[in-house]
Design an enzyme around this catalytic site. Structure first.
Site, PDB file in Angstrom:
ATOM      1  CG  ASN A   9      -1.688   1.235   1.441  1.00 25.90           C
ATOM      2  OD1 ASN A   9      -1.807   2.048   0.520  1.00 25.90           O
ATOM      3  ND2 ASN A   9      -2.254   1.413   2.624  1.00 25.90           N
ATOM      4  CD1 TRP A  10       3.134   1.067  -3.238  1.00 25.23           C
ATOM      5  CD2 TRP A  10       3.440   2.576  -4.865  1.00 25.23           C
ATOM      6  NE1 TRP A  10       3.822   0.451  -4.257  1.00 25.23           N
ATOM      7  CE2 TRP A  10       4.014   1.359  -5.268  1.00 25.23           C
ATOM      8  CE3 TRP A  10       3.487   3.667  -5.728  1.00 25.23           C
ATOM      9  CZ2 TRP A  10       4.664   1.208  -6.494  1.00 25.23           C
ATOM     10  CZ3 TRP A  10       4.122   3.521  -6.951  1.00 25.23           C
ATOM     11  CH2 TRP A  10       4.712   2.311  -7.325  1.00 25.23           C
ATOM     12  CE  LYS A  11       0.224   3.297   4.853  1.00 23.89           C
ATOM     13  NZ  LYS A  11       0.116   3.411   6.281  1.00 23.89           N
ATOM     14  CG  HIS A  96      -5.698   1.556   5.278  1.00 30.67           C
ATOM     15  ND1 HIS A  96      -5.267   2.534   6.146  1.00 30.67           N
ATOM     16  CD2 HIS A  96      -4.649   0.718   5.104  1.00 30.67           C
ATOM     17  CE1 HIS A  96      -4.000   2.290   6.468  1.00 30.67           C
ATOM     18  NE2 HIS A  96      -3.606   1.187   5.860  1.00 30.67           N
ATOM     19  CD  GLU A  98      -2.859   5.297   6.882  1.00 27.69           C
ATOM     20  OE1 GLU A  98      -2.853   5.412   5.647  1.00 27.69           O
ATOM     21  OE2 GLU A  98      -1.918   4.770   7.513  1.00 27.69           O
ATOM     22  CD  GLU A 168      -3.424  -2.967   7.364  1.00 25.55           C
ATOM     23  OE1 GLU A 168      -2.314  -3.184   6.868  1.00 25.55           O
ATOM     24  OE2 GLU A 168      -4.069  -1.921   7.164  1.00 25.55           O
ATOM     25  N   GLY A 174       2.384   1.979  10.731  1.00 19.07           N
ATOM     26  CA  GLY A 174       3.287   3.119  10.571  1.00 19.07           C
ATOM     27  C   GLY A 174       3.981   3.528  11.857  1.00 19.07           C
ATOM     28  CB  SER A 214       5.345  -2.021  11.946  1.00 14.94           C
ATOM     29  OG  SER A 214       4.861  -0.719  12.203  1.00 14.94           O
ATOM     30  N   GLY A 235       2.929  -1.244   4.341  1.00 17.20           N
ATOM     31  CA  GLY A 235       2.942   0.188   4.040  1.00 17.20           C
ATOM     32  C   GLY A 235       4.376   0.661   3.804  1.00 17.20           C
ATOM     33  N   GLY A 236       4.982   1.216   4.845  1.00 14.00           N
ATOM     34  CA  GLY A 236       6.313   1.828   4.744  1.00 14.00           C
ATOM     35  C   GLY A 236       7.351   0.987   3.999  1.00 14.00           C
TER      36      GLY A 236
END
Ligand code: PEP
Length: 251
Positions: A9-11, A96, A98, A168, A174, A214, A235-236
């Site tokens: 997930n590049w966000k 998600h 977010e 998640e 993150g 993470s 993610g990251g």
């Protein structure tokens, strides 16, 4: 044996140039390696078409990070299922944390989005997870059960064949604080048991349940070796080709 699915997930990261570089580097890193996992990348909307063209000659699949539940019309700023399909998407992340916390998405809107995606042949990656406060209050399972029941309400087992679940924990996204493999496994097992009660035992054995929060090269192997963890939503660590490919290798 369930397949392993690793999704990135590049966000809100990477412009067009960044998209070209990251996908090209991923393809180079993956070349000649016999990677057993299914791999999905989810760039921002504006880069989907470019990503789709770059992925044509690879086994990497394309997903979007969100969708709207209406087909078309006066919904300024929203993206319809057909737009995602025509841009080359096969998957779409829905619910998600977010989107839930920053953009106020509810279980009801998430349920509508899942139904719309399925109706249009898109494969949802449906995210659920508890906050730190909820975990500390001891209501993790209640939260998971409620999100799962409400998100999947009115959808049949047949319609859910291509849906992927992603557990998640919000406190792990993150933050660099991943759930321990035991904590994650405990919730994944709970989810699988719940799926078997809501649908069937057979379906609960088939459904892919990813862990997200993470995940990185250093912890991927331990997490992914748990019996009910079938992949990762990253993610990251998906923003660097080498670290993302190490996670795929760990699967
Ligand atoms: C995510 O955004 O779905 C996620 C799990 O992020 P991170 O890997 O950075 O925690």
């Amino acid at each position: 044996m369930r397949r392993k699915v690793i999704a990135g997930n590049w966000k809100m990261n990477n412009d067009l140039n960044g998209t070209v570089s990251l996908i090209s580097e991923m393809k180079k890193e993956m070349q000649g390696k016999n990677l057993p996992a299914e791999v999905i990348v989810c760039p921002p909307f504006t880069n989907l078409e470019t990503a789709s063209a770059l992925l044509k000659d690879s086994s990497i699949k394309l997903g979007a990070q969100n969708i709207y539940f209406e087909e078309s019309g006066a919904f300024t700023g929203e993206i319809s299922p057909d737009m995602l399909k025509s841009a080359g998407c096969e998957f779409v992340i829905i619910g998600h944390s977010e989107r839930r916390t920053i953009f106020g998405e509810t279980d009801l809107s998430i349920n509508k989005k899942i139904k719309t995606a399925i109706r249009h042949g898109l494969k949802p990656i449906f995210c659920i997870g508890e906050t730190l406060e909820e975990r500390e209050k001891g209501v993790t399972f209640n939260v998971i059960e409620s999100q799962l029941r409400k998100g999947l309400e009115g959808i049949t087992e047949t319609e859910l064949q291509n849906l992927i679940l992603a557990y998640e924990p919000v406190w792990a996204i993150g933050t660099g604080k991943n759930a321990t493999p035991e904590q994650a496994q405990e919730v994944h097992k709970f989810i699988r048991t719940l799926i078997s009660k809501l649908f069937s035992a057979n379906f609960s054995h088939q459904i892919v349940i990813q862990y997200g929060g993470s995940v990185k090269a250093e912890n991927a192997k331990e997490l992914l070796s748990q019996p009910d963890i079938d992949g990762a939503l990253v993610g990251g660590a998906c923003l660097k080709a080498d670290s993302f490919v190490k996670i795929i290798e760990a699967a």
